[in-house]
Design a protein around this motif. Structure first.
Motif, PDB file in Angstrom:
ATOM      1  N   ASP A   1       0.873  -1.172   0.000  1.00  0.00           N
ATOM      2  CA  ASP A   1       0.000   0.000   0.000  1.00  0.00           C
ATOM      3  C   ASP A   1       0.913   1.225   0.000  1.00  0.00           C
TER       4      ASP A   1
ATOM      5  N   GLU B   1      -9.601   1.527   2.235  1.00  0.00           N
ATOM      6  CA  GLU B   1      -9.386   0.343   3.066  1.00  0.00           C
ATOM      7  C   GLU B   1     -10.447  -0.716   2.742  1.00  0.00           C
TER       8      GLU B   1
ATOM      9  N   LYS C   1     -10.000  -2.246  -0.748  1.00  0.00           N
ATOM     10  CA  LYS C   1      -8.922  -3.246  -0.779  1.00  0.00           C
ATOM     11  C   LYS C   1      -9.388  -4.571  -0.205  1.00  0.00           C
ATOM     12  N   GLN C   2     -10.051  -4.481   0.964  1.00  0.00           N
ATOM     13  CA  GLN C   2     -10.517  -5.720   1.596  1.00  0.00           C
ATOM     14  C   GLN C   2     -11.407  -6.514   0.660  1.00  0.00           C
TER      15      GLN C   2
ATOM     16  N   ILE D   1      -8.907  -7.425  -2.938  1.00  0.00           N
ATOM     17  CA  ILE D   1      -7.500  -7.834  -3.053  1.00  0.00           C
ATOM     18  C   ILE D   1      -7.332  -9.240  -3.629  1.00  0.00           C
ATOM     19  N   ARG D   2      -8.228 -10.172  -3.248  1.00  0.00           N
ATOM     20  CA  ARG D   2      -8.035 -11.539  -3.729  1.00  0.00           C
ATOM     21  C   ARG D   2      -8.222 -11.607  -5.246  1.00  0.00           C
TER      22      ARG D   2
END
Lengths: 240, 213
Positions: free
Chosen positions: A90, A144, A147-148, A151-152
């Motif tokens: 990040d 935030e 991203k959570q 991200i995968r």
């Protein structure tokens, strides 16, 4: 993960040129509603070994030209820092910036580069190395959360995109990552027979977790979003 | 406390990496009798040259209590490049959502004096490994290990599951295993070892990662 994501991944399989790759990144950026996506590959094996880096991005041409002309790779902290590690970086966690880097980010912003970034390093099997960057203008809490949620998917996209670029560059991967192992074929075969994860685990004397692992591996290899699609694709390409 | 140290860029933690390589020589060569290369009382192999990420647990005096090494499975790693015989050559795992852990070592001399020392230290290290991986979007951690490790892992509450039958490689019964990064697994390790709060020496580490643990 949704259908739209894998429809995009499918589109990614049809990248035949740098123009295709660029259009693909633009479609992805639209899908995720992010401002920019950028890919940089180094050490790519292939016919054109004189090209030290391969860059493709949705950044403006003006910025890309300026970056090149002024050799900004010497002061841009993102690439060296993200290539140091194996985990996504990040940008908020870059080490303290030198004055030159602060000026660089200021100028980059004038050319449309936003403040939030996630740079995902990819290490390939033959020493190839790449960084896939997601760049947005979200405020911290929203970033935030974004991203959570994503991200995968971005890890997979980054890896797939890198494979496509390698193929584009004429490099045939020494290991065919689409080849299924016997275990993975077993899982798909039982799935095709209509068995659930739990039932397959019972039949083969494995845990649910191990069955999920093999099925997820098969889905990653064949780039499929469901078990059913994975079975169909395995049959189509003669892997089952 | 846990430190994440990049192999090629240890910064202020170079001393800790050096202690870790000494611990590895002690554990793998002297105690377990693996066929490893030891030079100057330090054990390293070719994967240490690939800039792995080390997860290292230290005490307040910067002694290394336990450590392990993380490699992405998209690149060269032990299961695919050294132990492919364990699962067959076509079982090569290459996924950005699978990491490989290797060279798990714990200093039983330092820990011997603490009650439940080994199991707690193992629990902290594995919990940090799984929380870090999960935060980075990784679903599974695979590992190749000596079957003698399984009891230690189990006691710490961390169930690695076998991916194959154990095989004798050199003089060592070796097996490949799998662990999920799910919260249910880390909750169990934390409960078993009474772990609360952040395990990391540098609180910024978890901020640098996309998902807070």
């Amino acid at each position: 993960m949704d259908e739209a994501f894998y429809a995009l991944v499918d589109a990614g399989e049809h990248i035949r040129s740098v123009t295709d790759a660029h259009q693909f990144l633009e479609k992805l950026a639209e899908h995720y509603d992010v401002r920019n996506l950028a890919y940089l590959g180094v050490n790519l094996p292939g016919p054109d070994e004189n090209r030290p880096v391969f860059v493709i991005s949705t950044y403006s041409k003006a910025w890309v030209d300026r970056y090149r002309a002024r050799n900004y790779q010497r002061i841009d902290p993102v690439l060296p820092e993200s290539m140091k590690g194996i985990l996504p970086l990040d940008w908020r966690n870059l080490p303290p910036l030198r004055p030159a880097a602060i000026r660089f980010f200021g100028e980059a912003h004038d050319y449309g580069v936003q403040k939030q970034g996630l740079s995902i390093p990819i290490r390939g099997a033959t020493g190839d190395l790449a960084v896939f960057t997601v760049n947005t203008d979200l405020a911290d809490p929203e970033w935030e959360d974004f991203k959570q949620r994503n991200i995968r998917e971005f890890l997979l996209i980054a890896f797939y995109f890198h494979q496509q670029v390698m193929a584009l560059e004429g490099f045939k991967n020494a290991i065919d990552i689409r080849q299924l192992s016997q275990r993975e074929r077993d899982m798909l075969w039982w799935t095709a027979e209509g068995k659930t994860t739990k039932e397959i685990a019972l039949i083969l004397g494995l845990s649910d977790r191990t069955v999920r692992f093999y099925i997820e591996n098969a889905m990653t290899k064949l780039r499929c979003h469901s078990k059913a699609q994975c079975v169909a694709k395995a049959i189509r390409i003669g892997a089952l | 406390m846990i430190r994440l140290i990049q192999g090629a860029h240890p910064g202020d933690d170079a001393d800790i990496l050096d202690k870790m390589f000494r611990l590895r020589a002690k554990v793998f060569n002297d105690r377990l009798g693996w066929e490893v290369k030891v030079r100057d009382n330090r054990e390293t192999d070719r994967f240490d040259e690939l800039n792995p990420l080390y997860v290292v647990e230290t005490d307040e005096k910067r002694n290394v209590l336990a450590s392990l090494r993380l490699l992405p499975t998209t690149g060269p790693h032990m299961l695919s490049d050294v132990f492919s015989e364990l699962m067959g050559p076509e079982s090569i795992i290459r996924s950005p959502r699978v990491l490989e852990s290797s060279r798990f070592a714990a200093d039983t001399e330092l820990l011997g004096r603490l009650p439940n020392g080994l199991s707690t230290v193992t629990g902290v290290l594995l919990c940090a490994l799984l929380e870090t991986s999960r935060a980075a979007g990784v679903d599974f951690v695979i590992s190749v290990y000596d079957v003698r490790m399984e009891r230690i892992l189990r006691r710490a509450g961390c169930g690695f599951e076998r991916l194959c039958e154990p095989q004798k490689i050199g003089d060592v019964m070796t097996v490949a295993g799998l662990c999920e990064t799910a919260t249910s697994i880390t909750d169990e390790i934390r409960a078993r070892n009474n772990l609360t709060g952040s395990l990391f020496a540098d609180p910024a580490w978890m901020i640098s990662l996309p998902i807070a643990a």
